[in-house]
Design a protein around this motif. Structure first.
Motif, PDB file in Angstrom:
ATOM      1  N   PRO A 118      -2.115 -58.932 -25.168  1.00 23.42           N
ATOM      2  CA  PRO A 118      -0.981 -58.164 -24.638  1.00 23.42           C
ATOM      3  C   PRO A 118      -0.559 -58.730 -23.289  1.00 23.42           C
ATOM      4  N   GLY A 119       0.751 -58.893 -23.103  1.00 21.86           N
ATOM      5  CA  GLY A 119       1.263 -59.388 -21.847  1.00 21.86           C
ATOM      6  C   GLY A 119       1.309 -60.894 -21.738  1.00 21.86           C
ATOM      7  N   SER A 120       0.809 -61.592 -22.765  1.00 23.36           N
ATOM      8  CA  SER A 120       0.855 -63.054 -22.715  1.00 23.36           C
ATOM      9  C   SER A 120       2.220 -63.522 -23.200  1.00 23.36           C
ATOM     10  N   GLY A 121       2.510 -64.761 -22.935  1.00 27.27           N
ATOM     11  CA  GLY A 121       3.778 -65.315 -23.365  1.00 27.27           C
ATOM     12  C   GLY A 121       4.833 -65.182 -22.288  1.00 27.27           C
ATOM     13  N   PRO A 122       6.036 -65.611 -22.595  1.00 30.37           N
ATOM     14  CA  PRO A 122       7.098 -65.568 -21.581  1.00 30.37           C
ATOM     15  C   PRO A 122       7.457 -64.125 -21.228  1.00 30.37           C
ATOM     16  N   LYS A 123       7.744 -63.908 -19.947  1.00 27.93           N
ATOM     17  CA  LYS A 123       8.114 -62.573 -19.487  1.00 27.93           C
ATOM     18  C   LYS A 123       9.531 -62.256 -19.937  1.00 27.93           C
ATOM     19  N   ARG A 124       9.779 -60.987 -20.205  1.00 25.18           N
ATOM     20  CA  ARG A 124      11.117 -60.577 -20.601  1.00 25.18           C
ATOM     21  C   ARG A 124      12.070 -60.697 -19.422  1.00 25.18           C
ATOM     22  N   LYS A 125      13.275 -61.134 -19.718  1.00 18.27           N
ATOM     23  CA  LYS A 125      14.293 -61.239 -18.675  1.00 18.27           C
ATOM     24  C   LYS A 125      15.072 -59.929 -18.610  1.00 18.27           C
ATOM     25  N   PRO A 126      15.503 -59.555 -17.408  1.00 23.24           N
ATOM     26  CA  PRO A 126      16.351 -58.371 -17.296  1.00 23.24           C
ATOM     27  C   PRO A 126      17.663 -58.585 -18.050  1.00 23.24           C
ATOM     28  N   LEU A 127      18.253 -57.502 -18.524  1.00 17.61           N
ATOM     29  CA  LEU A 127      19.486 -57.557 -19.291  1.00 17.61           C
ATOM     30  C   LEU A 127      20.602 -58.202 -18.479  1.00 17.61           C
ATOM     31  N   THR A 128      20.653 -57.911 -17.176  1.00 15.79           N
ATOM     32  CA  THR A 128      21.716 -58.497 -16.347  1.00 15.79           C
ATOM     33  C   THR A 128      21.602 -60.016 -16.288  1.00 15.79           C
ATOM     34  N   ASP A 129      20.384 -60.550 -16.254  1.00 20.98           N
ATOM     35  CA  ASP A 129      20.201 -62.000 -16.253  1.00 20.98           C
ATOM     36  C   ASP A 129      20.652 -62.616 -17.572  1.00 20.98           C
ATOM     37  N   LYS A 130      20.365 -61.946 -18.673  1.00 23.39           N
ATOM     38  CA  LYS A 130      20.789 -62.449 -19.976  1.00 23.39           C
ATOM     39  C   LYS A 130      22.313 -62.507 -20.065  1.00 23.39           C
ATOM     40  N   ILE A 131      22.970 -61.474 -19.530  1.00 20.40           N
ATOM     41  CA  ILE A 131      24.432 -61.424 -19.564  1.00 20.40           C
ATOM     42  C   ILE A 131      25.011 -62.540 -18.695  1.00 20.40           C
ATOM     43  N   LYS A 152      24.062 -65.367 -22.684  1.00 20.77           N
ATOM     44  CA  LYS A 152      23.331 -65.133 -23.924  1.00 20.77           C
ATOM     45  C   LYS A 152      23.700 -63.760 -24.464  1.00 20.77           C
ATOM     46  N   SER A 153      23.642 -63.645 -25.765  1.00 17.95           N
ATOM     47  CA  SER A 153      23.916 -62.332 -26.350  1.00 17.95           C
ATOM     48  C   SER A 153      22.664 -61.486 -26.214  1.00 17.95           C
ATOM     49  N   ALA A 154      22.858 -60.321 -25.694  1.00 14.57           N
ATOM     50  CA  ALA A 154      21.737 -59.408 -25.509  1.00 14.57           C
ATOM     51  C   ALA A 154      21.544 -58.606 -26.782  1.00 14.57           C
ATOM     52  N   TYR A 187       6.318 -48.224 -12.320  1.00 12.67           N
ATOM     53  CA  TYR A 187       6.443 -49.491 -13.036  1.00 12.67           C
ATOM     54  C   TYR A 187       7.029 -49.278 -14.428  1.00 12.67           C
ATOM     55  N   GLN A 188       6.657 -48.199 -15.081  1.00 15.14           N
ATOM     56  CA  GLN A 188       7.207 -47.900 -16.401  1.00 15.14           C
ATOM     57  C   GLN A 188       8.705 -47.603 -16.292  1.00 15.14           C
ATOM     58  N   ILE A 189       9.075 -46.754 -15.332  1.00 11.57           N
ATOM     59  CA  ILE A 189      10.496 -46.412 -15.155  1.00 11.57           C
ATOM     60  C   ILE A 189      11.290 -47.677 -14.820  1.00 11.57           C
ATOM     61  N   TYR A 190      10.792 -48.446 -13.869  1.00 12.24           N
ATOM     62  CA  TYR A 190      11.517 -49.632 -13.415  1.00 12.24           C
ATOM     63  C   TYR A 190      11.643 -50.665 -14.533  1.00 12.24           C
ATOM     64  N   GLN A 191      10.607 -50.813 -15.335  1.00 12.39           N
ATOM     65  CA  GLN A 191      10.666 -51.765 -16.443  1.00 12.39           C
ATOM     66  C   GLN A 191      11.733 -51.357 -17.452  1.00 12.39           C
ATOM     67  N   ILE A 192      11.813 -50.071 -17.744  1.00 23.63           N
ATOM     68  CA  ILE A 192      12.837 -49.571 -18.672  1.00 23.63           C
ATOM     69  C   ILE A 192      14.223 -49.858 -18.109  1.00 23.63           C
ATOM     70  N   VAL A 193      14.404 -49.567 -16.826  1.00 19.89           N
ATOM     71  CA  VAL A 193      15.702 -49.802 -16.183  1.00 19.89           C
ATOM     72  C   VAL A 193      16.029 -51.290 -16.181  1.00 19.89           C
ATOM     73  N   ARG A 194      15.064 -52.096 -15.819  1.00 17.45           N
ATOM     74  CA  ARG A 194      15.269 -53.540 -15.725  1.00 17.45           C
ATOM     75  C   ARG A 194      15.694 -54.128 -17.064  1.00 17.45           C
ATOM     76  N   GLU A 195      15.110 -53.647 -18.136  1.00 15.68           N
ATOM     77  CA  GLU A 195      15.410 -54.201 -19.452  1.00 15.68           C
ATOM     78  C   GLU A 195      16.685 -53.636 -20.073  1.00 15.68           C
TER      79      GLU A 195
END
Length: 178
Positions: A13-26, A30-32, A145-153
């Motif tokens: 769990p937690g390995s691999g590439p980190k998720r990018k925030p939705l704003t960065d994808k936009i 890239k299509s989100a 951290y849970q709230i912020y992660q949800i917001v970030r994504e």
């Protein structure tokens, strides 16, 4: 499958590439991935869910519990950035109560100090408020951290400043009695 027949190994769990925030994808063009949710039943909307009674309870020491204020600030921030529907209200309740208890412990440490008297021997011991403060601080950080992660994504707009930025100021104000 391990030699003993148990399912072990594999991706951690937690390995691999980190998720990018939705704003960065936009920004990158890239299509989100947008999740299509089923239509919600036609309900009357509420500006903010009611604050639970336990967050307004009278405290034994007479000092007001600030959980209601923290809940409101967090909800208003989520509303401002358009993420109220993504974050569970129970998580906001947990965050607000943990911050309020953290502030209560800080007040007690300021009032009683870092040492306490052992109930049977009378010797000096570490104040129990210090260990309680550490536990509430862990709870605050985990919930935030849970709230912020949800917001970030899920937030599609840029945002600056969070209710978490104000926690230290609130702690310092509470020591002055304001």
């Amino acid at each position: 499958m391990a030699k003993d027949g148990t399912a072990r190994g594999g991706a951690r769990p937690g390995s691999g590439p980190k998720r990018k925030p939705l704003t960065d994808k936009i920004k990158e063009g890239k299509s989100a991935k947008i999740i299509d949710l089923p239509d919600a039943p036609n309900l009357e909307g509420e500006d903010m869910p009611p604050v639970k009674d336990y967050m307004k309870e009278h405290q034994k020491n007479g000092i007001e519990l600030c959980a209601e204020e923290i809940f409101t600030e967090t909800w208003e921030w989520l509303k401002k950035i358009g993420c109220t529907e993504f974050v569970n209200v129970q998580l906001i309740n947990q965050y607000a109560m943990s911050v309020a208890r953290q502030i209560q412990c800080e007040r007690c440490i300021s009032e009683y100090g870092f040492l306490a008297k052992h109930p049977t021997t009378g010797n000096a011991i570490a104040s129990p408020y210090v260990s309680m403060l550490q536990q509430f601080t862990k709870q605050v950080n985990q919930a935030w951290y849970q709230i912020y992660q949800i917001v970030r994504e899920n937030c599609s707009v840029e945002f600056q400043g969070t209710p978490q930025d104000d926690v230290m100021e609130r702690l310092l104000r509470s020591k002055k009695g304001n």
